[in-house]
Motif scaffolding. Structure first.
Motif, PDB file in Angstrom:
ATOM      1  N   ALA A 145      94.995  31.342  79.929  1.00 29.66           N
ATOM      2  CA  ALA A 145      93.696  30.864  80.404  1.00 29.66           C
ATOM      3  C   ALA A 145      93.011  31.892  81.310  1.00 29.66           C
ATOM      4  CB  ALA A 145      93.870  29.538  81.152  1.00 29.66           C
ATOM      5  N   ILE A 146      93.786  32.696  82.009  1.00 30.74           N
ATOM      6  CA  ILE A 146      93.182  33.739  82.845  1.00 30.74           C
ATOM      7  C   ILE A 146      92.526  34.784  81.947  1.00 30.74           C
ATOM      8  CG2 ILE A 146      93.679  35.660  84.428  1.00 30.74           C
ATOM      9  CD1 ILE A 146      95.877  33.896  85.662  1.00 30.74           C
ATOM     10  N   GLY A 147      93.144  35.041  80.788  1.00 29.39           N
ATOM     11  CA  GLY A 147      92.575  35.983  79.826  1.00 29.39           C
ATOM     12  C   GLY A 147      92.457  37.367  80.425  1.00 29.39           C
ATOM     13  N   ASP A 148      91.272  37.991  80.256  1.00 29.17           N
ATOM     14  CA  ASP A 148      91.124  39.349  80.793  1.00 29.17           C
ATOM     15  C   ASP A 148      90.436  39.333  82.152  1.00 29.17           C
ATOM     16  OD1 ASP A 148      88.697  38.589  79.957  1.00 29.17           O
ATOM     17  OD2 ASP A 148      88.415  40.165  78.457  1.00 29.17           O
ATOM     18  N   ARG A 149      90.411  38.161  82.803  1.00 33.44           N
ATOM     19  CA  ARG A 149      89.848  38.096  84.155  1.00 33.44           C
ATOM     20  C   ARG A 149      90.850  38.692  85.159  1.00 33.44           C
ATOM     21  NH1 ARG A 149      87.978  31.996  85.051  1.00 33.44           N
ATOM     22  NH2 ARG A 149      89.739  31.472  83.709  1.00 33.44           N
ATOM     23  N   SER A 150      90.388  38.897  86.400  1.00 28.79           N
ATOM     24  CA  SER A 150      91.282  39.387  87.449  1.00 28.79           C
ATOM     25  C   SER A 150      91.879  38.173  88.162  1.00 28.79           C
ATOM     26  CB  SER A 150      90.502  40.212  88.464  1.00 28.79           C
ATOM     27  OG  SER A 150      89.749  41.198  87.806  1.00 28.79           O
ATOM     28  N   ALA A 151      93.149  38.290  88.547  1.00 29.97           N
ATOM     29  CA  ALA A 151      93.792  37.157  89.205  1.00 29.97           C
ATOM     30  C   ALA A 151      94.665  37.620  90.361  1.00 29.97           C
ATOM     31  CB  ALA A 151      94.642  36.379  88.204  1.00 29.97           C
TER      32      ALA A 151
END
Lengths: 321, 228
Positions: A145-151
């Motif tokens: 769900a985070i995918g290519d986002r920053s976390a």
């Protein structure tokens, strides 16, 4: 970034380098400032530079159905995505329920947080309230769900760190002590405190007596240990190896194969650590070994029993002290 | 002892007589205190939610004002309104002095800080986990206040009860701005003062019983709501 502790007003300066586009795990002992760091990033303490979806450490279920809670703060489209995530997290059938358990509440809050559109995702102990057998499944949904986002993900659990992150920051007493790829930090902790924080178990101080290629032999109290490290003769060093790298034999083994380190001693302590056991062997120096409950029983390990601990030299890291 | 027993029986007789006079006083009391409570709650509850959730720099100043307002003597609020509405005062041209409107204004000023203070306390009492979660939801200010107030509903109902209790039982403000004009601005509390001054203890006691019944009834209703 400035870390402020609202509880006692104390303040620490700390530079945290969090690469964009990575899933950065913030690892450290209790009270290291992990949650404070995340609250600063989320903007619930002071103003945040980030536009972030944030899962607080203690999730809260407002009075009302789980479905109503799931949709709080979300648009219709995002709420639909939250329901999909809830299905994947195994709580999709609970939408009409008014009372939910701690683990269900955690999953619902996770689904709601991950359905948000912000480019940054901040998760504080996302797997903490979950059963051991579900953690990896939930972890996969999170990564997906985070995918290519920053976390930025706070955890004190090694498995969670390894699965959820690809970058790692070790925070101790409000200071970043090591940063790098997750595997590198686990395999090569910068110092004893980091080693203790990431759960390495065995950290001993000694002096280099012999060097041989990439290996050196260290005299630590009553024992000699072979490990990896380029050091001068007579140099004071610190020897570290994980409790999980230690092989334990009941009594005295006839042969120890290629392993350079073998310690004969008496078991002084057996303590449960999560789903495993740590066995402490007194061999002149204390050696900590990690065992599964099955091995513990098969070997008949208990206090006062003689045993031999074997460690490959390549699993032992020798760093300057 | 005979004096007391006689008073009590006279008061009960008076109560059951329930003449036009009493009916008028009762109606005005409920209308003035009720309207003032509604205004106080409509302003005070959102103000309290804002106080509990905001990090605005004016927060601590408003906090001090609300806390002071919760304990301000009604007679002082009455005096303030009296000066404002006096013929030569800043709002004298409105000609509101000695009218029910002026009484509602004064009592609303008393109700707002009570409603705000108790609401803010109730929302803060939800604990840091609830507040942190509320921030994480990234709701608009109004929506966050609504969700928080909904969560702290028993506390908000207590705020309504306390605001009504404060205004219906106060005498200082309504006496000064209303003037206790018989048939026009006389409410239960000011009527009790007047009857007591004229030594009509049976009438004063009867009015007191009515006041007590109102307060008890309102609290029973709100208590039911709270436990729902």
């Amino acid at each position: 970034m400035k870390l402020k502790y609202p509880e006692d007003g104390s303040q620490l300066d700390c530079v945290v380098d969090i690469p964009e586009g990575t899933r950065t795990v913030v690892f450290g002992p209790n009270g290291a400032g992990k949650s404070t760091l995340l609250r600063l990033l989320a903007g619930t303490l002071g103003d945040s530079p980030l536009d972030a979806a944030y899962l607080p450490q203690s999730t809260y279920h407002f009075r009302g159905t789980a479905g109503w809670n799931l949709g709080l703060g979300l648009s219709a489209e995002q709420a639909a995505r939250a329901r999909q995530l809830a299905d994947r997290l195994g709580v999709g059938h609970l939408l009409e329920a008014r009372a939910v358990s701690g683990g269900e509440r955690q999953r619902l809050a996770l689904a709601r947080t991950l359905a948000r559109p912000e480019p940054w995702v901040l998760l504080d102990e996302p797997l903490a309230a979950l059963d051991a057998q579900d953690r990896m499944k939930v972890a996969r949904v999170i990564v997906d769900a985070i995918g290519d986002r920053s976390a930025v993900i706070v955890t004190h659990d090694q498995d969670a760190a390894a699965v959820l992150g690809n970058h790692m920051v070790v925070l101790i007493d409000g200071h970043v002590r090591q940063a790098g790829a997750v595997h590198d930090v686990f395999a090569q902790p910068a110092d004893a405190e980091v080693a203790a924080a990431v759960g390495l178990g065995n950290v001993l101080d000694g002096t280099v007596r012999v060097t041989e290629g990439p290996l050196c032999s260290v005299q630590a109290d009553g024992a000699t240990i072979w490990g990896v490290g380029d050091h001068e003769l007579g140099e004071n060093v610190r020897v570290m190896f994980g409790a999980e790298t230690v092989t334990l034999y009941a009594g005295t083994p006839p042969s120890v194969g290629s392993a350079r380190n073998s310690f004969i001693g008496i078991v002084t302590e057996v303590r449960p650590i999560g789903r495993f056991y740590e066995v402490v062997l007194d061999a002149g120096i204390p050696i900590v070994a990690m065992l599964t409950p099955g091995s513990l029983e098969a070997l008949g390990m208990e206090e006062g029993v003689p045993a031999t601990a074997v460690v490959k030299a390549t699993a032992v890291r020798v760093v300057p002290s | 002892m005979e004096f007391l027993a006689g008073l009590l029986s006279d008061a009960v007789r008076e109560l059951f007589g329930f003449g036009d006079e009493l009916r008028r006083i009762l109606f005005l009391t409920l209308a003035v205190a009720g309207t003032a409570t509604v205004i106080g709650v409509l302003v005070g509850v959102p103000l309290g939610a804002w106080l509990a959730l905001t990090r605005h720099r004016l927060r601590s100043l408003v906090d001090v004002l609300v806390n002071a307002g919760m304990g301000i003597p009604p007679v002082l609020v009455g005096l303030l309104i009296l000066i404002l509405l006096w013929n030569d005062g800043p709002l004298g041209s409105l000609e509101l002095l000695f009218t029910p409107t002026a009484m509602i204004g004064a009592q609303a000023l008393l109700a707002i800080p009570i409603a705000a203070g108790i609401t803010a306390g109730a929302i803060r009492g939800l604990g840091p986990a609830a507040t942190e979660q509320l921030f994480a939801l990234r709701l608009s200010g109004g929506r966050a206040g609504f969700v928080a107030g909904r969560e702290a509903l028993p506390g908000v109902i207590a705020a309504v009860a306390a605001a009504f209790g404060r205004v219906v039982s106060e005498v200082g403000a309504v006496l000064i701005v209303g003037g206790n004009i018989e048939g026009e601005t006389q409410v239960l509390t000011t009527a009790i003062v007047q009857q007591a001054r004229q030594a009509h203890f049976d009438s004063a006691l009867a009015l007191g019983m009515v006041l007590l019944i109102i307060v008890v009834l309102v609290n029973i209703v709100l208590g039911r709501l709270r436990s729902m």
